[in-house]
Design an enzyme around this catalytic site. Structure first.
Site, mmCIF file in Angstrom:
data_model
loop_
_atom_site.group_PDB
_atom_site.id
_atom_site.type_symbol
_atom_site.label_atom_id
_atom_site.label_comp_id
_atom_site.label_asym_id
_atom_site.label_seq_id
_atom_site.Cartn_x
_atom_site.Cartn_y
_atom_site.Cartn_z
ATOM 1 C CE LYS A 121 -2.943 2.804 2.939
ATOM 2 N NZ LYS A 121 -3.842 2.903 4.105
ATOM 3 N N GLY A 132 -8.595 8.598 9.930
ATOM 4 C CA GLY A 132 -8.867 8.676 11.363
ATOM 5 C C GLY A 132 -9.997 9.597 11.762
ATOM 6 C CB ALA A 141 -8.856 7.157 4.853
ATOM 7 N N GLY A 142 -11.651 7.170 6.495
ATOM 8 C CA GLY A 142 -12.823 8.001 6.728
ATOM 9 C C GLY A 142 -14.058 7.260 7.216
ATOM 10 C CG ASN A 175 -6.169 0.639 11.844
ATOM 11 O OD1 ASN A 175 -4.970 0.545 11.667
ATOM 12 N ND2 ASN A 175 -6.689 0.270 12.992
ATOM 13 C CB THR A 176 -9.514 4.873 13.149
ATOM 14 O OG1 THR A 176 -8.209 5.129 12.618
ATOM 15 C CG2 THR A 176 -9.666 5.615 14.455
#
Lengths: 267, 67
Positions: free
Chosen positions: A108, A169, A195-196, A217-218
């Protein structure tokens, strides 16, 4: 992906590798390795992102490592370049990752432009992608939701385009579905929202738009109950995919037809 | 001699040390890692053939949790 006829049993194919799961997950921000593994098992993700960092030289020989909890024969590793702000740094990191993982070349690429927002620097990303593709890497690339940049990255030879839904995040969800739809419509390689995503409905919306997968992830790691959220995300990605393939009804403001018959009303 | 490993200076006996010896001394033999010497990656297959000398800059990296 153009006019291709889609089937619910289609696998996610990235650079010739097939995956049942369309949910890709990060391994950061968990309390410990046990929680990391439990959440990933609960998500049923097959691809996991990892960061490349200096080894802690003070550690004892028996100190557990991420690789022990997530064996490379069970999970497909996606080493990332998080924290890199230039093409040179990102290339150096991924060359080391390839050596670390015995020649594994699926990576990535992520080159950041600003430490406050973590917005990608697309110029440096493009520069890095050109060199990495030439060196034989299969590059899954994190980028902005600009359809022109996305197309350029595909033309360079990236094997998956990974636009942000909102900032890394942030948990702000899908802020520009229209751009994502254009990227998806124009792409001939998998498009994965990266993301997001903040909660399960965000993941569903991404998949309903026609994304080939979602990377997060987050949203899982910082949920109050990460293992439960991982399961929610698995279902959300699956249901969003099913809804996309099923094809939603047309929207209309009014003049809708009732679902129950008009004929035979009791009068 | 002094070698810069992951940003900190470490002292070693003698004039040179093989990459393999260094890894053993650092208790990393059972770990998965990759090594860079002065910006060049050293293949794991040649650890016993590569020497580190005074002033060399070494990076030893591994995989950690990340998104």
């Amino acid at each position: 992906m153009g006019d291709k006829i889609l089937n619910i049993n289609d696998k996610l194919v990235i650079a010739g590798r097939s995956f049942q799961s369309r949910l890709l997950v990060g391994t950061g921000k968990y309390t410990d390795f046990e929680q990391t593994r439990s959440a990933i098992d609960s998500s049923e993700a097959q691809i996991v992102t990892v960061a490349i960092r200096r080894i802690n030289l003070g550690q004892s020989p028996n100190e557990p490592s991420l690789l022990q909890f997530l064996p490379t024969n069970k999970f497909t590793y996606l080493p990332n370049t998080a924290g890199c702000y230039s093409a040179d740094e990102a290339i150096r990191t991924l060359r080391l990752a390839r050596e670390l993982l015995d020649g594994h070349n699926l990576v990535k690429l992520e080159v950041l432009g600003d430490p406050d927002t973590l917005f990608p620097n697309v110029v440096e990303t493009i520069n890095a992608a050109k060199i990495l593709v030439k060196e034989g890497f299969d590059v899954m690339v994190y980028t902005s939701d600009d359809p022109i940049i996305a197309k350029q990255l595909e033309d360079i030879g990236c094997c998956a385009i990974m636009p942000l839904a909102s900032l890394i995040g942030s948990g702000m969800g899908i802020l520009n579905p229209w751009n994502l739809e254009i990227i998806i419509d124009k792409a001939n390689v998998p498009v994965i929202v990266d993301a997001g995503v903040g909660t399960a409905s965000d993941a569903s919306i991404a998949m309903e738009l026609g994304c080939d997968g979602v990377l997060m992830n987050t949203a899982i790691a910082l949920a109050k109950k990460p293992i439960l959220m991982a399961s929610a995300m698995k279902k959300a990605v699956e249901s969003g995919r099913e809804a996309f393939i099923a094809g939603r009804m047309d929207k209309k403001l009014y003049n809708a037809s009732p679902s129950s018959p008009i004929k035979g009303l009791i009068k | 001699m002094k070698i810069n490993i992951n940003g900190s200076i470490k002292e070693f006996e003698g004039q040179k040390i093989t990459a393999e010896e260094l890894i053993t001394q650092l208790n990393l033999s059972d770990k998965r890692f990759a090594i860079e010497k002065n910006g060049e990656i050293i293949s794991k297959n040649y650890l016993s053939d590569i020497y580190f000398n005074d002033g060399d800059k070494i990076e030893i990296i591994g995989a950690v949790g990340g998104g």
